[in-house]
Design a protein around this motif. Structure first.
Motif, PDB file in Angstrom:
ATOM      1  N   LEU A 237       0.831  -1.209   0.000  1.00  0.00           N
ATOM      2  CA  LEU A 237       0.000   0.000   0.000  1.00  0.00           C
ATOM      3  C   LEU A 237       0.864   1.257   0.000  1.00  0.00           C
ATOM      4  N   GLN A 238       1.977   1.216   0.723  1.00  0.00           N
ATOM      5  CA  GLN A 238       2.873   2.373   0.718  1.00  0.00           C
ATOM      6  C   GLN A 238       3.461   2.587  -0.669  1.00  0.00           C
ATOM      7  N   GLU A 239       3.825   1.506  -1.319  1.00  0.00           N
ATOM      8  CA  GLU A 239       4.354   1.604  -2.689  1.00  0.00           C
ATOM      9  C   GLU A 239       3.299   2.167  -3.630  1.00  0.00           C
ATOM     10  N   GLN A 240       2.040   1.738  -3.428  1.00  0.00           N
ATOM     11  CA  GLN A 240       0.940   2.248  -4.247  1.00  0.00           C
ATOM     12  C   GLN A 240       0.811   3.768  -4.089  1.00  0.00           C
ATOM     13  N   VAL A 241       0.897   4.249  -2.852  1.00  0.00           N
ATOM     14  CA  VAL A 241       0.819   5.687  -2.591  1.00  0.00           C
ATOM     15  C   VAL A 241       2.000   6.411  -3.232  1.00  0.00           C
ATOM     16  N   ASP A 242       3.183   5.855  -3.035  1.00  0.00           N
ATOM     17  CA  ASP A 242       4.398   6.526  -3.517  1.00  0.00           C
ATOM     18  C   ASP A 242       4.429   6.667  -5.038  1.00  0.00           C
ATOM     19  N   LYS A 243       3.772   5.762  -5.731  1.00  0.00           N
ATOM     20  CA  LYS A 243       3.773   5.805  -7.193  1.00  0.00           C
ATOM     21  C   LYS A 243       2.835   6.873  -7.748  1.00  0.00           C
ATOM     22  N   LEU A 244       1.927   7.365  -6.907  1.00  0.00           N
ATOM     23  CA  LEU A 244       0.947   8.340  -7.365  1.00  0.00           C
ATOM     24  C   LEU A 244       1.421   9.759  -7.110  1.00  0.00           C
ATOM     25  N   PRO A 245       1.178  10.675  -8.042  1.00  0.00           N
ATOM     26  CA  PRO A 245       1.450  12.084  -7.742  1.00  0.00           C
ATOM     27  C   PRO A 245       0.514  12.555  -6.632  1.00  0.00           C
ATOM     28  N   GLU A 246       0.934  13.562  -5.912  1.00  0.00           N
ATOM     29  CA  GLU A 246       0.182  14.038  -4.749  1.00  0.00           C
ATOM     30  C   GLU A 246      -1.279  14.331  -5.085  1.00  0.00           C
ATOM     31  N   TYR A 247      -1.529  14.930  -6.224  1.00  0.00           N
ATOM     32  CA  TYR A 247      -2.893  15.349  -6.557  1.00  0.00           C
ATOM     33  C   TYR A 247      -3.833  14.175  -6.839  1.00  0.00           C
ATOM     34  N   ARG A 248      -3.272  12.968  -7.042  1.00  0.00           N
ATOM     35  CA  ARG A 248      -4.110  11.808  -7.328  1.00  0.00           C
ATOM     36  C   ARG A 248      -4.317  10.906  -6.116  1.00  0.00           C
ATOM     37  N   ARG A 249      -3.682  11.210  -5.010  1.00  0.00           N
ATOM     38  CA  ARG A 249      -3.813  10.365  -3.828  1.00  0.00           C
ATOM     39  C   ARG A 249      -5.125  10.649  -3.109  1.00  0.00           C
ATOM     40  N   PHE A 250      -5.866   9.607  -2.796  1.00  0.00           N
ATOM     41  CA  PHE A 250      -7.126   9.786  -2.073  1.00  0.00           C
ATOM     42  C   PHE A 250      -7.414   8.554  -1.227  1.00  0.00           C
ATOM     43  N   TRP A 251      -8.162   7.592  -1.773  1.00  0.00           N
ATOM     44  CA  TRP A 251      -8.490   6.389  -0.998  1.00  0.00           C
ATOM     45  C   TRP A 251      -7.238   5.595  -0.642  1.00  0.00           C
ATOM     46  N   GLU A 252      -6.199   5.734  -1.452  1.00  0.00           N
ATOM     47  CA  GLU A 252      -4.962   5.007  -1.158  1.00  0.00           C
ATOM     48  C   GLU A 252      -4.415   5.384   0.219  1.00  0.00           C
ATOM     49  N   LEU A 253      -4.503   6.669   0.564  1.00  0.00           N
ATOM     50  CA  LEU A 253      -4.050   7.125   1.881  1.00  0.00           C
ATOM     51  C   LEU A 253      -4.979   6.647   2.983  1.00  0.00           C
ATOM     52  N   TYR A 254      -6.261   6.705   2.731  1.00  0.00           N
ATOM     53  CA  TYR A 254      -7.227   6.236   3.733  1.00  0.00           C
ATOM     54  C   TYR A 254      -7.006   4.764   4.046  1.00  0.00           C
ATOM     55  N   ASN A 255      -6.836   3.954   3.008  1.00  0.00           N
ATOM     56  CA  ASN A 255      -6.627   2.521   3.220  1.00  0.00           C
ATOM     57  C   ASN A 255      -5.324   2.254   3.966  1.00  0.00           C
ATOM     58  N   LEU A 256      -4.286   2.996   3.645  1.00  0.00           N
ATOM     59  CA  LEU A 256      -3.016   2.832   4.343  1.00  0.00           C
ATOM     60  C   LEU A 256      -3.167   3.194   5.819  1.00  0.00           C
ATOM     61  N   ALA A 257      -3.895   4.260   6.104  1.00  0.00           N
ATOM     62  CA  ALA A 257      -4.112   4.655   7.502  1.00  0.00           C
ATOM     63  C   ALA A 257      -4.869   3.576   8.271  1.00  0.00           C
ATOM     64  N   MET A 258      -5.941   3.042   7.680  1.00  0.00           N
ATOM     65  CA  MET A 258      -6.726   2.007   8.356  1.00  0.00           C
ATOM     66  C   MET A 258      -5.893   0.752   8.598  1.00  0.00           C
ATOM     67  N   LEU A 259      -5.049   0.396   7.625  1.00  0.00           N
ATOM     68  CA  LEU A 259      -4.194  -0.775   7.809  1.00  0.00           C
ATOM     69  C   LEU A 259      -3.189  -0.532   8.930  1.00  0.00           C
ATOM     70  N   CYS A 260      -2.623   0.658   8.987  1.00  0.00           N
ATOM     71  CA  CYS A 260      -1.697   0.977  10.079  1.00  0.00           C
ATOM     72  C   CYS A 260      -2.395   0.838  11.428  1.00  0.00           C
ATOM     73  N   PHE A 261      -3.601   1.362  11.554  1.00  0.00           N
ATOM     74  CA  PHE A 261      -4.334   1.234  12.810  1.00  0.00           C
ATOM     75  C   PHE A 261      -4.599  -0.239  13.135  1.00  0.00           C
ATOM     76  N   LEU A 262      -4.982  -1.006  12.122  1.00  0.00           N
ATOM     77  CA  LEU A 262      -5.307  -2.408  12.340  1.00  0.00           C
ATOM     78  C   LEU A 262      -4.095  -3.196  12.821  1.00  0.00           C
ATOM     79  N   LYS A 263      -2.942  -2.938  12.234  1.00  0.00           N
ATOM     80  CA  LYS A 263      -1.754  -3.715  12.610  1.00  0.00           C
ATOM     81  C   LYS A 263      -1.017  -3.151  13.804  1.00  0.00           C
ATOM     82  N   GLY A 264      -1.502  -2.013  14.325  1.00  0.00           N
ATOM     83  CA  GLY A 264      -0.921  -1.469  15.545  1.00  0.00           C
ATOM     84  C   GLY A 264       0.150  -0.430  15.342  1.00  0.00           C
ATOM     85  N   ASP A 265       0.339   0.049  14.115  1.00  0.00           N
ATOM     86  CA  ASP A 265       1.303   1.121  13.847  1.00  0.00           C
ATOM     87  C   ASP A 265       0.589   2.459  14.040  1.00  0.00           C
ATOM     88  N   PHE A 266       0.310   2.757  15.298  1.00  0.00           N
ATOM     89  CA  PHE A 266      -0.617   3.826  15.655  1.00  0.00           C
ATOM     90  C   PHE A 266      -0.141   5.207  15.233  1.00  0.00           C
TER      91      PHE A 266
END
Length: 239
Positions: free
Chosen positions: A125-154
């Motif tokens: 997911l981090q690689e997916q975000v990094d490949k996108l230009p800033e203006y195109r990032r949206f759900w990719e960031l949300y999903n990465l945040a939720m995964l971080c919370f789920l795995k405990g990377d608070f």
């Protein structure tokens, strides 16, 4: 049932069912239930000819907008994996083509099953975000945040979520066009997510609860009756 549809149904079932995937009703879509996410395999039709192409990807089961909660979407990798296989009144040739699609589908299933290791999923997911230009990032960031919370990377999850919230807040207007659902979802996040970001444990449980609400929504539908009805638990994690 039309001959080409029968070939698709019987051929795909022969390959996917032994690997514990299940068909969504009578559709051309099959699912692999992985607890916090689903692997979607779709033998997509065409409006112009008889046949199929292969799409595959991952759908995460934490909540987002109300309308999106009622469907499975491709959150990671949806692509036409192979060329379109057209039915040209040659059953044997068409079956061979569909077998190749089914075998390729199982390769993608094996690849996406590695997301059960959340370190691997986070890296993807981090690689997916990094490949996108800033203006195109949206759900990719949300999903990465939720995964971080789920795995405990608070703390990392909070940083990513704050970045997402700023992007969301800045997107209420596109030129003179007001995007109502962006503001509605921003308010939802303030009221229903930020209040759970007081600790690692609270954030983690929030995402687990999201997952179980969506799991219950789907397995109560006849088309998803083959989903596991067991709740997703923190003890299920393979991190």
């Amino acid at each position: 049932m039309l001959p080409h549809n029968k070939i698709i149904k019987t051929t795909v079932k022969k390959f996917l069912e032994p690997e514990k995937l299940f068909q969504i009703g009578s559709s051309r879509s099959w699912l692999d239930d992985q607890g916090y996410y689903m692997i979607i395999v779709e033998f997509a039709s065409s409006g112009y000819s008889k046949g199929a192409s292969l799409n595959a990807g991952v759908s995460f089961l934490w909540e987002s907008t109300e309308s999106l909660n009622e469907m499975l979407s491709y959150d990671y990798e949806c692509q036409v994996i192979t060329s379109y296989v057209e039915y040209k009144n040659d059953d044997e040739a068409f079956q061979n083509g569909i077998e190749k699609l089914a075998k390729k589908a199982l390769e993608k299933v094996d690849e996406y099953r590695k997301f059960s290791d959340m370190d691997h999923a986070k890296s993807c997911l981090q690689e997916q975000v990094d490949k996108l230009p800033e203006y195109r990032r949206f759900w990719e960031l949300y999903n990465l945040a939720m995964l971080c919370f789920l795995k405990g990377d608070f703390e990392e999850g909070k940083d990513v979520f704050e970045h997402y919230m700023q992007i969301l807040k800045d997107s209420f207007y596109s030129g003179d066009c007001y995007i109502e659902w962006h503001e509605q979802f921003y308010n939802y996040c303030i009221e229903n997510i930020q209040c759970h970001l007081s600790s690692k444990e609270s954030a983690q449980q929030m995402v687990v609860d999201m997952i179980n609400r969506r799991r219950k929504y789907f397995y109560e539908k006849p088309s998803y009756k083959n989903m596991s009805k067991e709740p997703y638990l923190i003890s299920n994690f393979n991190m």
